[in-house]
Design a protein around this motif. Structure first.
Motif, PDB file in Angstrom:
ATOM      1  N   LEU A  58     -35.268 -25.623  39.027  1.00 37.64           N
ATOM      2  CA  LEU A  58     -36.389 -25.046  39.796  1.00 37.64           C
ATOM      3  C   LEU A  58     -36.142 -25.350  41.270  1.00 37.64           C
ATOM      4  O   LEU A  58     -36.731 -26.257  41.852  1.00 37.64           O
ATOM      5  CB  LEU A  58     -37.709 -25.628  39.293  1.00 37.64           C
ATOM      6  N   VAL A  59     -35.265 -24.563  41.874  1.00 36.18           N
ATOM      7  CA  VAL A  59     -34.714 -24.900  43.189  1.00 36.18           C
ATOM      8  C   VAL A  59     -35.690 -24.664  44.345  1.00 36.18           C
ATOM      9  O   VAL A  59     -35.500 -25.199  45.436  1.00 36.18           O
ATOM     10  CB  VAL A  59     -33.412 -24.111  43.446  1.00 36.18           C
ATOM     11  N   SER A  60     -36.727 -23.866  44.131  1.00 34.47           N
ATOM     12  CA  SER A  60     -37.686 -23.586  45.204  1.00 34.47           C
ATOM     13  C   SER A  60     -39.003 -23.145  44.604  1.00 34.47           C
ATOM     14  O   SER A  60     -39.075 -22.771  43.427  1.00 34.47           O
ATOM     15  CB  SER A  60     -37.149 -22.482  46.138  1.00 34.47           C
ATOM     16  N   HIS A  61     -40.047 -23.167  45.431  1.00 33.22           N
ATOM     17  CA  HIS A  61     -41.347 -22.689  44.960  1.00 33.22           C
ATOM     18  C   HIS A  61     -41.275 -21.206  44.629  1.00 33.22           C
ATOM     19  O   HIS A  61     -41.907 -20.735  43.669  1.00 33.22           O
ATOM     20  CB  HIS A  61     -42.424 -22.943  46.024  1.00 33.22           C
ATOM     21  N   GLN A  62     -40.527 -20.450  45.425  1.00 32.59           N
ATOM     22  CA  GLN A  62     -40.404 -19.022  45.165  1.00 32.59           C
ATOM     23  C   GLN A  62     -39.716 -18.761  43.838  1.00 32.59           C
ATOM     24  O   GLN A  62     -40.094 -17.858  43.082  1.00 32.59           O
ATOM     25  CB  GLN A  62     -39.621 -18.351  46.300  1.00 32.59           C
ATOM     26  N   ALA A  63     -38.695 -19.580  43.512  1.00 24.79           N
ATOM     27  CA  ALA A  63     -38.014 -19.434  42.229  1.00 24.79           C
ATOM     28  C   ALA A  63     -38.976 -19.712  41.079  1.00 24.79           C
ATOM     29  O   ALA A  63     -38.956 -19.019  40.049  1.00 24.79           O
ATOM     30  CB  ALA A  63     -36.813 -20.376  42.157  1.00 24.79           C
ATOM     31  N   ILE A  64     -39.828 -20.713  41.237  1.00 24.28           N
ATOM     32  CA  ILE A  64     -40.812 -21.049  40.204  1.00 24.28           C
ATOM     33  C   ILE A  64     -41.776 -19.888  40.007  1.00 24.28           C
ATOM     34  O   ILE A  64     -42.084 -19.495  38.874  1.00 24.28           O
ATOM     35  CB  ILE A  64     -41.561 -22.338  40.587  1.00 24.28           C
ATOM     36  N   VAL A  65     -42.248 -19.309  41.102  1.00 30.64           N
ATOM     37  CA  VAL A  65     -43.175 -18.176  41.012  1.00 30.64           C
ATOM     38  C   VAL A  65     -42.518 -17.004  40.295  1.00 30.64           C
ATOM     39  O   VAL A  65     -43.129 -16.353  39.428  1.00 30.64           O
ATOM     40  CB  VAL A  65     -43.653 -17.763  42.425  1.00 30.64           C
ATOM     41  N   GLN A  66     -41.273 -16.724  40.629  1.00 35.99           N
ATOM     42  CA  GLN A  66     -40.581 -15.594  40.006  1.00 35.99           C
ATOM     43  C   GLN A  66     -40.329 -15.840  38.517  1.00 35.99           C
ATOM     44  O   GLN A  66     -40.463 -14.924  37.694  1.00 35.99           O
ATOM     45  CB  GLN A  66     -39.265 -15.334  40.732  1.00 35.99           C
ATOM     46  N   LEU A  67     -39.944 -17.071  38.162  1.00 40.43           N
ATOM     47  CA  LEU A  67     -39.695 -17.386  36.752  1.00 40.43           C
ATOM     48  C   LEU A  67     -40.975 -17.274  35.931  1.00 40.43           C
ATOM     49  O   LEU A  67     -40.958 -16.771  34.803  1.00 40.43           O
ATOM     50  CB  LEU A  67     -39.099 -18.792  36.629  1.00 40.43           C
ATOM     51  N   ILE A  68     -42.079 -17.755  36.479  1.00 41.33           N
ATOM     52  CA  ILE A  68     -43.351 -17.655  35.760  1.00 41.33           C
ATOM     53  C   ILE A  68     -43.780 -16.201  35.636  1.00 41.33           C
ATOM     54  O   ILE A  68     -44.225 -15.745  34.578  1.00 41.33           O
ATOM     55  CB  ILE A  68     -44.436 -18.492  36.470  1.00 41.33           C
ATOM     56  N   SER A  69     -43.637 -15.437  36.726  1.00 40.17           N
ATOM     57  CA  SER A  69     -44.079 -14.035  36.730  1.00 40.17           C
ATOM     58  C   SER A  69     -43.280 -13.176  35.761  1.00 40.17           C
ATOM     59  O   SER A  69     -43.782 -12.154  35.277  1.00 40.17           O
ATOM     60  CB  SER A  69     -43.968 -13.451  38.137  1.00 40.17           C
ATOM     61  N   SER A  70     -42.040 -13.571  35.488  1.00 46.16           N
ATOM     62  CA  SER A  70     -41.188 -12.769  34.609  1.00 46.16           C
ATOM     63  C   SER A  70     -41.342 -13.138  33.142  1.00 46.16           C
ATOM     64  O   SER A  70     -40.640 -12.598  32.281  1.00 46.16           O
ATOM     65  CB  SER A  70     -39.716 -12.932  35.012  1.00 46.16           C
ATOM     66  N   THR A  71     -42.261 -14.036  32.817  1.00 47.32           N
ATOM     67  CA  THR A  71     -42.475 -14.457  31.427  1.00 47.32           C
ATOM     68  C   THR A  71     -43.204 -13.378  30.644  1.00 47.32           C
ATOM     69  O   THR A  71     -44.271 -12.916  31.053  1.00 47.32           O
ATOM     70  CB  THR A  71     -43.284 -15.764  31.380  1.00 47.32           C
ATOM     71  N   THR A  72     -42.615 -12.959  29.552  1.00 47.77           N
ATOM     72  CA  THR A  72     -43.241 -11.973  28.662  1.00 47.77           C
ATOM     73  C   THR A  72     -43.003 -12.375  27.212  1.00 47.77           C
ATOM     74  O   THR A  72     -42.195 -13.249  26.923  1.00 47.77           O
ATOM     75  CB  THR A  72     -42.644 -10.562  28.882  1.00 47.77           C
ATOM     76  N   THR A  73     -43.709 -11.721  26.309  1.00 47.58           N
ATOM     77  CA  THR A  73     -43.490 -11.927  24.879  1.00 47.58           C
ATOM     78  C   THR A  73     -43.491 -10.577  24.180  1.00 47.58           C
ATOM     79  O   THR A  73     -43.903  -9.559  24.752  1.00 47.58           O
ATOM     80  CB  THR A  73     -44.593 -12.811  24.246  1.00 47.58           C
ATOM     81  N   SER A  74     -43.056 -10.570  22.937  1.00 42.48           N
ATOM     82  CA  SER A  74     -43.037  -9.328  22.165  1.00 42.48           C
ATOM     83  C   SER A  74     -44.441  -8.824  21.857  1.00 42.48           C
ATOM     84  O   SER A  74     -44.620  -7.663  21.509  1.00 42.48           O
ATOM     85  CB  SER A  74     -42.265  -9.547  20.858  1.00 42.48           C
ATOM     86  N   LYS A  75     -45.419  -9.709  21.989  1.00 38.62           N
ATOM     87  CA  LYS A  75     -46.807  -9.302  21.713  1.00 38.62           C
ATOM     88  C   LYS A  75     -47.543  -8.857  22.969  1.00 38.62           C
ATOM     89  O   LYS A  75     -48.758  -8.688  22.959  1.00 38.62           O
ATOM     90  CB  LYS A  75     -47.558 -10.457  21.045  1.00 38.62           C
TER      91      LYS A  75
END
Length: 410
Positions: free
Chosen positions: A336-353
């Motif tokens: 988690l190299v930066s706050h922006q990276a954390i925001v992007q990783l969280i925002s890209s979280t999806t599931t099959s449901k």
């Protein structure tokens, strides 16, 4: 793969009916049938020495029948526990006393390894090795065991009733078309090129280089993700703070969710249900939590109903297994190299449901130590439920906002 358990079961069933030669021949026959590695596997399963199994194989090759003699009178080495009957009870007491927490136990505060057990027995006057200790431990029914999380602490007598109350409230708000959310703070994370649990596909022999030590990098700081999970819509909102996890930060996160996502999805809602843990920044006893919720209710005109999970049941909070678990899975193995990276990783979280997650960085400061006086508490328009009013309560606005005010604020 050699079936050691099957060999052991057959040996234990036949052994009482065989003499020494019979056991030797049985072991040799099993070893030959097992093929490569058979002698070692049979020796481990039966406890018969490899050299004995080797002699049994020679007997099988010779093809000679029994000649009435098994071995010379008095031949063969006696087992250690036969020569020293006190050995097995002494070993058993060493392990059991340490498990019981006996303050006099020599192994209470050190590893109960085979070598440490052997040393303790030698001090008592026994002539043993760690190899012998390993065999004796198996004989006593001990094996290596890890820790297992099963204890939840003392269970509140009204725990199940509170869960039923929470579920009933969620259904009530869903039937009315009003929002029901689950909230909590995710584990705080250090920002920087630190090791992150899990593995990620990369070229063989080229792992991601990260820092050896997890010391905070002052210029990068930390990330404090506060999540809001919309139970009906199966969507998440995460407010990533850079300061302290306080009640002000918790309510500000809910406020941002409401004006960015909730209001457009529930434009006719007059109430909001929040399910939360009993402790932390949104704890049932936190005065600042209720004070900030009152300000939020005044600002939005919403009747805010709170239902806290009973103590010690945070893992049952819906946000844990419907949002946070998937965020952790999505960023596994990624520093988690930066706050922006954390925001992007969280925002890209999806599931099959169909889980949809929005994330935003919160650069505001939330100082600790803010005290709410008794006078301020009396000003809170709170109605406590007849069932566990400490866990279940509603905070109503102290004035009614018109629709224009809400839209103007938005």
């Amino acid at each position: 793969m050699i079936d050691k358990s099957g060999i052991k079961a057959r040996y234990e069933a036949l052994s009482p009916h065989l003499d020494e030669r019979g056991r030797r021949l049985f072991a040799a026959s099993e070893a030959r049938a097992a093929g490569y590695g058979g002698i070692a596997a049979v020796s481990k399963a039966t406890g018969i020495a490899r050299s004995t199994i080797g002699r049994g194989l020679s007997d099988l090759d010779a093809g000679e029948g029994a000649n009435g003699r098994i071995r010379r009178n008095g031949g063969g080495r006696k087992q250690k526990i036969e020569l020293d009957p006190g050995l097995l009870p002494a070993l058993n007491e060493l392990v059991q006393s340490a498990i019981r927490g006996d303050p006099e136990a020599p192994l209470l505060w050190v590893s109960r390894s085979q070598r440490n057990l052997a040393k303790a027995l030698v001090i008592q006057g026994f002539d043993v090795s760690h190899v012998l200790v390993a065999r004796l431990l198996r004989k006593l029914g001990f094996s290596l065991q890890g820790n297992r999380k099963t204890r939840e602490g003392s269970s509140h007598p009204d725990r199940d009733a509170q869960f039923e109350h929470i579920n009933a409230k969620i259904k009530e708000f869903q039937a009315a078309g009003w929002p029901a959310i689950s909230v909590d703070t995710k584990k705080k994370e250090l920002v920087g090129d630190f090791k992150n649990g899990g593995r990620e596909l990369r070229a063989k022999g080229d792992p991601e280089p990260v820092r050896v030590h997890d010391f905070k990098i002052p210029e990068l700081g930390k990330a404090v993700p506060y999540g809001v999970y919309d139970i009906t819509d199966n969507s998440g909102w995460v407010n990533v703070g850079i300061d302290h996890d306080t009640a002000s930060f918790a309510v500000e996160s809910i406020r941002r969710w409401w004006f960015d996502m909730g209001l457009s999805r529930y434009p006719k809602a007059n109430g909001l249900l929040i399910t939360a843990d009993c402790g932390g920044s949104n704890g049932a006893r936190v005065r600042l939590w209720k004070h900030e919720l009152q300000r939020f209710a005044d600002e939005t005109g919403l009747n805010i109903t709170i239902a806290h999970h009973p103590p010690g049941t945070s893992k049952w909070n819906r946000i844990e297994h419907r949002l946070f678990a998937f965020i952790t899975q999505n960023w596994r193995g990624k520093p988690l190299v930066s706050h922006q990276a954390i925001v992007q990783l969280i925002s890209s979280t999806t599931t099959s449901k169909g889980l949809d997650v929005h994330c935003q960085l919160d650069n505001n400061s939330y100082p600790k130590g803010i005290k709410i006086t008794d006078a301020q508490m009396k000003e809170i328009n709170i109605t406590r439920n007849a069932f566990h009013g400490d866990w279940n309560y509603t905070i109503a606005p102290r004035r009614t906002l018109c629709a224009q005010e809400v839209l103007a604020h938005d």
